[in-house]
Design a protein around this motif. Structure first.
Motif, PDB file in Angstrom:
ATOM      1  N   PRO A   1       0.843  -1.197   0.000  1.00  8.11           N
ATOM      2  CA  PRO A   1       0.000   0.000   0.000  1.00  8.11           C
ATOM      3  C   PRO A   1       0.882   1.252   0.000  1.00  8.11           C
ATOM      4  N   GLY A   2       0.515   2.242  -0.771  1.00 10.00           N
ATOM      5  CA  GLY A   2       1.334   3.456  -0.847  1.00 10.00           C
ATOM      6  C   GLY A   2       2.738   3.142  -1.301  1.00 10.00           C
ATOM      7  N   ALA A   3       2.838   2.336  -2.346  1.00 11.52           N
ATOM      8  CA  ALA A   3       4.133   1.767  -2.752  1.00 11.52           C
ATOM      9  C   ALA A   3       5.155   2.811  -3.222  1.00 11.52           C
ATOM     10  N   LEU A   4       4.677   3.970  -3.669  1.00  9.22           N
ATOM     11  CA  LEU A   4       5.638   4.920  -4.245  1.00  9.22           C
ATOM     12  C   LEU A   4       6.709   5.331  -3.234  1.00  9.22           C
ATOM     13  N   MET A   5       6.308   5.631  -2.019  1.00  6.80           N
ATOM     14  CA  MET A   5       7.303   6.093  -1.041  1.00  6.80           C
ATOM     15  C   MET A   5       8.347   5.009  -0.737  1.00  6.80           C
ATOM     16  N   PRO A   6       7.936   3.782  -0.418  1.00  8.64           N
ATOM     17  CA  PRO A   6       8.954   2.738  -0.196  1.00  8.64           C
ATOM     18  C   PRO A   6       9.863   2.540  -1.406  1.00  8.64           C
ATOM     19  N   ILE A   7       9.296   2.640  -2.590  1.00 10.61           N
ATOM     20  CA  ILE A   7      10.117   2.477  -3.806  1.00 10.61           C
ATOM     21  C   ILE A   7      11.140   3.607  -3.916  1.00 10.61           C
ATOM     22  N   LEU A   8      10.691   4.836  -3.686  1.00 10.21           N
ATOM     23  CA  LEU A   8      11.625   5.969  -3.763  1.00 10.21           C
ATOM     24  C   LEU A   8      12.745   5.821  -2.741  1.00 10.21           C
ATOM     25  N   HIS A   9      12.370   5.436  -1.514  1.00 16.94           N
ATOM     26  CA  HIS A   9      13.401   5.221  -0.486  1.00 16.94           C
ATOM     27  C   HIS A   9      14.332   4.088  -0.898  1.00 16.94           C
ATOM     28  N   GLY A  10      13.750   3.037  -1.437  1.00 15.74           N
ATOM     29  CA  GLY A  10      14.558   1.884  -1.832  1.00 15.74           C
ATOM     30  C   GLY A  10      15.570   2.240  -2.904  1.00 15.74           C
ATOM     31  N   ILE A  11      15.127   3.013  -3.888  1.00 14.86           N
ATOM     32  CA  ILE A  11      16.031   3.408  -4.972  1.00 14.86           C
ATOM     33  C   ILE A  11      17.136   4.309  -4.437  1.00 14.86           C
ATOM     34  N   GLN A  12      16.752   5.301  -3.633  1.00 11.90           N
ATOM     35  CA  GLN A  12      17.780   6.218  -3.132  1.00 11.90           C
ATOM     36  C   GLN A  12      18.745   5.500  -2.185  1.00 11.90           C
ATOM     37  N   ASP A  13      18.230   4.621  -1.350  1.00 11.69           N
ATOM     38  CA  ASP A  13      19.117   3.869  -0.440  1.00 11.69           C
ATOM     39  C   ASP A  13      20.078   2.997  -1.239  1.00 11.69           C
ATOM     40  N   SER A  14      19.608   2.482  -2.367  1.00 11.65           N
ATOM     41  CA  SER A  14      20.419   1.549  -3.141  1.00 11.65           C
ATOM     42  C   SER A  14      21.463   2.235  -4.008  1.00 11.65           C
ATOM     43  N   ILE A  15      21.058   3.317  -4.696  1.00  7.27           N
ATOM     44  CA  ILE A  15      22.021   3.906  -5.635  1.00  7.27           C
ATOM     45  C   ILE A  15      22.371   5.352  -5.324  1.00  7.27           C
ATOM     46  N   GLY A  16      21.831   5.876  -4.220  1.00  8.42           N
ATOM     47  CA  GLY A  16      22.250   7.190  -3.749  1.00  8.42           C
ATOM     48  C   GLY A  16      21.382   8.344  -4.202  1.00  8.42           C
ATOM     49  N   TYR A  17      20.528   8.134  -5.187  1.00 13.81           N
ATOM     50  CA  TYR A  17      19.634   9.179  -5.670  1.00 13.81           C
ATOM     51  C   TYR A  17      18.536   8.526  -6.494  1.00 13.81           C
ATOM     52  N   VAL A  18      17.564   9.341  -6.890  1.00 14.87           N
ATOM     53  CA  VAL A  18      16.476   8.843  -7.731  1.00 14.87           C
ATOM     54  C   VAL A  18      16.693   9.394  -9.142  1.00 14.87           C
ATOM     55  N   PRO A  19      17.187   8.582 -10.055  1.00 12.60           N
ATOM     56  CA  PRO A  19      17.457   9.080 -11.406  1.00 12.60           C
ATOM     57  C   PRO A  19      16.165   9.549 -12.082  1.00 12.60           C
ATOM     58  N   PRO A  20      16.182  10.738 -12.684  1.00 14.00           N
ATOM     59  CA  PRO A  20      14.973  11.222 -13.380  1.00 14.00           C
ATOM     60  C   PRO A  20      14.437  10.223 -14.402  1.00 14.00           C
ATOM     61  N   ASP A  21      15.333   9.488 -15.041  1.00 11.77           N
ATOM     62  CA  ASP A  21      14.881   8.516 -16.042  1.00 11.77           C
ATOM     63  C   ASP A  21      14.167   7.310 -15.434  1.00 11.77           C
ATOM     64  N   SER A  22      14.194   7.194 -14.103  1.00  6.19           N
ATOM     65  CA  SER A  22      13.481   6.085 -13.465  1.00  6.19           C
ATOM     66  C   SER A  22      12.011   6.449 -13.218  1.00  6.19           C
TER      67      SER A  22
END
Ligand code: FES
Length: 160
Positions: free
Chosen positions: A24-45
């Motif tokens: 539920p509300g998956a966008l926030m966990p996904i954003l955190h997951g991406i930033q935790d994993s690669i250091g930022y959220v690439p615009p192309d993602s």
């Protein structure tokens, strides 16, 4: 700001989206997951998240820009946070901030051209008795003068 954007691993991002998209509300966990994993959220993602979550790109982009925590450019090798809360302001933090912006050539949430330092604002580090306070890569420093700031920057630039 660092203008060279290193490649990011599309499969890593897709894996994070796949693992979290049913929450539920998956966008926030996904954003955190991406930033935790690669250091930022690439615009192309953004399109990848929009498609997986059935959201518009604007909705995903709006969420990223609403939360200051998320960055859309790669972080520097070192994270330098300057406290901008009241006690530190009373002890000269605003002058230190002006000095930092000038000497580093960046504003908050940006990274120096050499990729060494990302400058961030923070609001009270619990070190009010030793204002102005700074945190570097998780290490708390107090009573930071412009001179000690310059020394610190020199040290950080020389470190990997
Ligand atoms: S106000 Fe800066 S550490 Fe508390």
């Amino acid at each position: 700001m660092n203008s060279t954007q290193p490649a990011w691993d599309r499969d890593t991002v897709l894996g994070i989206i796949d693992a979290l998209k049913h929450k539920p509300g998956a966008l926030m966990p996904i954003l955190h997951g991406i930033q935790d994993s690669i250091g930022y959220v690439p615009p192309d993602s953004v399109p990848l998240m929009a498609e997986a979550l059935n959201l518009s790109r604007a909705e995903v982009h709006g969420t990223i820009t609403f939360y200051h925590h998320f960055r859309t450019t790669p972080p520097g090798r070192h994270k330098l946070e300057i406290c901008r809360a009241e006690a530190c302001q009373a002890m000269g933090a605003n002058r230190l901030v002006a000095h930092a912006r000038k000497t580093l050539g960046v504003d908050f949430h940006e990274t120096t051209a050499d990729g060494a330092i990302s400058l961030e604002a923070v609001y009270c580090l619990g070190n009010c008795a030793c204002s102005p306070a700074v945190m570097v890569d998780g290490e708390l420093l107090g009573s930071v003068s412009q001179e000690s700031f310059d020394e610190l920057v020199g040290t950080l630039r020389s470190q990997p």
